[in-house]
Design an enzyme around this catalytic site. Structure first.
Site, short mmCIF file in Angstrom:
data_model
loop_
_atom_site.label_atom_id
_atom_site.label_comp_id
_atom_site.label_asym_id
_atom_site.label_seq_id
_atom_site.Cartn_x
_atom_site.Cartn_y
_atom_site.Cartn_z
CG MET A 30 -1.91 -1.18 1.20
SD MET A 30 -3.42 -0.89 2.13
CE MET A 30 -2.76 -0.63 3.76
N GLY A 31 2.15 1.10 -0.34
CA GLY A 31 3.02 2.26 -0.47
C GLY A 31 3.52 2.77 0.87
CG LEU A 33 7.16 1.48 -0.87
CD1 LEU A 33 7.87 1.24 -2.20
CD2 LEU A 33 6.27 0.30 -0.52
N GLY A 36 10.92 -2.77 5.59
CA GLY A 36 10.14 -4.03 5.59
C GLY A 36 9.70 -4.37 4.18
CG HIS A 37 6.79 -1.90 2.23
ND1 HIS A 37 6.71 -0.73 2.94
CD2 HIS A 37 5.56 -2.46 2.32
CE1 HIS A 37 5.49 -0.58 3.43
NE2 HIS A 37 4.77 -1.62 3.07
CD GLN A 61 -6.02 -3.74 2.66
OE1 GLN A 61 -5.91 -4.27 1.54
NE2 GLN A 61 -5.05 -3.78 3.55
CE LYS A 149 3.60 -4.86 11.62
NZ LYS A 149 2.92 -4.02 10.66
CB SER A 185 4.00 -0.48 10.78
OG SER A 185 2.73 0.00 10.39
P1 AMP Z 1 1.41 -2.96 3.46
O1 AMP Z 1 1.96 -1.88 2.60
O2 AMP Z 1 1.33 -2.58 4.91
O3 AMP Z 1 0.13 -3.54 2.92
O4 AMP Z 1 2.47 -4.14 3.43
C1 AMP Z 1 2.86 -4.71 2.20
C2 AMP Z 1 3.65 -5.95 2.48
O5 AMP Z 1 4.81 -5.62 3.23
C3 AMP Z 1 2.87 -6.99 3.31
O6 AMP Z 1 3.16 -8.29 2.80
C4 AMP Z 1 3.43 -6.81 4.69
O7 AMP Z 1 3.35 -7.97 5.48
C5 AMP Z 1 4.88 -6.46 4.37
N1 AMP Z 1 5.48 -5.77 5.50
C6 AMP Z 1 5.03 -4.65 6.12
N2 AMP Z 1 5.81 -4.34 7.17
C7 AMP Z 1 6.77 -5.29 7.24
C8 AMP Z 1 7.87 -5.53 8.12
N3 AMP Z 1 8.13 -4.74 9.15
N4 AMP Z 1 8.63 -6.60 7.87
C9 AMP Z 1 8.36 -7.43 6.82
N5 AMP Z 1 7.35 -7.26 5.97
C10 AMP Z 1 6.56 -6.20 6.16
#
Ligand code: AMP
Length: 281
Positions: A30-31, A33, A36-37, A61, A149, A185
């Site tokens: 969801m950007g 970034l 983690g991403h 969502q 995560k 996050s």
């Molecule tokens: P999101 O942008 O929050 O939807 O996350 C996109 C992807 O990045 C999802 O698969 C998350 O699980 C992963 N992600 C987000 N935060 C972390 C993190 N701290 N460590 C590993 N993966 C992450």
């Protein structure tokens, strides 16, 4: 990096790239970034010939009183980071492109959709499963990379892939943390300095559960109580749930003879954060 804003552009771009039989990896996001991403992008680069990332803040969502409008967005910065990682394709559709008004089809996982975050965020996992199913059809990747995560999301998507026979392999990457232990996050950007300190209590509560487990405690209820007690020591944190569940079904466990997922969700101020750990006997 080729940026596609429409479904047709994205389909054409990846099809051209795969003419020679190259493997394609997809990293849905969801950007806003962070590292983690980027860890998922690097894992995809290591395993695939070409890598596609999607950036889409998926309204389906988010609940009606959640942070959809305020969700952090940094498209220019994200493009820069993805270019730096050598990403081949970025899919960044509009809401109208992904959900035309005529759209009435959703992916619901009976039972599973309502567990963990699905309990406190009704419709959340239906939104996740629906958008990821669409992304899988649009991008037709061989592998798709997700973070541990969001462990419940991983369980849901694995089950969806199995039940609906998607020809894609799901790869799960470890949680990337800040040096002090806070799970990275996009929502950490909402925290003020005091809240940023309080937020660390989620990780501390998981550490306490892991410590007791390593010392031999095998009663899930005692472990949950110990974790909740640590959270309660920090007045700035309000518990949503603290559960120990089966990593595949997300059903609370009654014993600890197999791998179990300890999952916590809590509000720090008005920011809802999640974190988890796996207990391996
Ligand atoms: P999101 O942008 O929050 O939807 O996350 C996109 C992807 O990045 C999802 O698969 C998350 O699980 C992963 N992600 C987000 N935060 C972390 C993190 N701290 N460590 C590993 N993966 C992450």
């Amino acid at each position: 990096m080729k940026i596609a804003k429409t479904i047709q552009e994205m389909r054409e771009a990846v099809r051209d790239a795969r003419r020679g039989g190259e493997s394609l990896g997809l990293v849905p996001t969801m950007g806003a970034l962070h590292e983690g991403h980027l860890s998922l992008v690097r894992a995809a680069k290591a395993r695939c010939d070409a890598v596609a990332v999607s950036i889409f803040v998926n309204p389906l969502q988010f609940g009606p009183h959640e942070d959809l409008a305020n969700y952090p967005r940094d498209f220019a910065g994200d493009c820069h980071r993805l270019e730096g990682e050598g990403v081949d394709f970025l899919f960044a559709p509009s809401v109208e492109e992904m959900y035309p008004e005529t759209s009435v089809t959703y992916v619901e996982l009976e039972g599973l959709s309502k567990r963990l975050c699905g309990g406190s965020r009704p419709g959340h996992f239906r939104g996740v499963a629906t958008v990821v199913a669409k992304l899988f059809h649009i991008v037709e990747a061989d592998l798709a990379f997700f973070g541990q995560k969001d462990a419940a999301q991983v369980a849901i998507l694995r089950r969806m892939v199995k039940d609906l026979n998607f020809p894609v392999e799901i790869v799960v990457c470890p949680i990337v943390r800040e040096p002090d232990g806070l799970a990275m996050s996009s929502r950490n950007a909402y925290l003020n300095p005091q809240e940023r300190k309080s937020a660390l209590q989620l990780h501390r509560s998981l550490n306490e559960v892991e410590r007791r487990f390593q010392q031999g405690e095998r009663d899930p209820a005692s472990l949950i109580e110990a974790g909740k007690n640590v959270l309660a020591q920090e007045p700035g944190v309000r518990l949503d749930y603290f559960s120990i569940v089966d990593p595949d079904t997300l059903v609370p466990v009654t014993g600890l003879t197999r791998n179990a997922l300890v999952a916590v969700a809590a509000f720090v101020g008005s920011t809802r954060l999640i974190d988890n750990a796996v207990l391996t006997p």
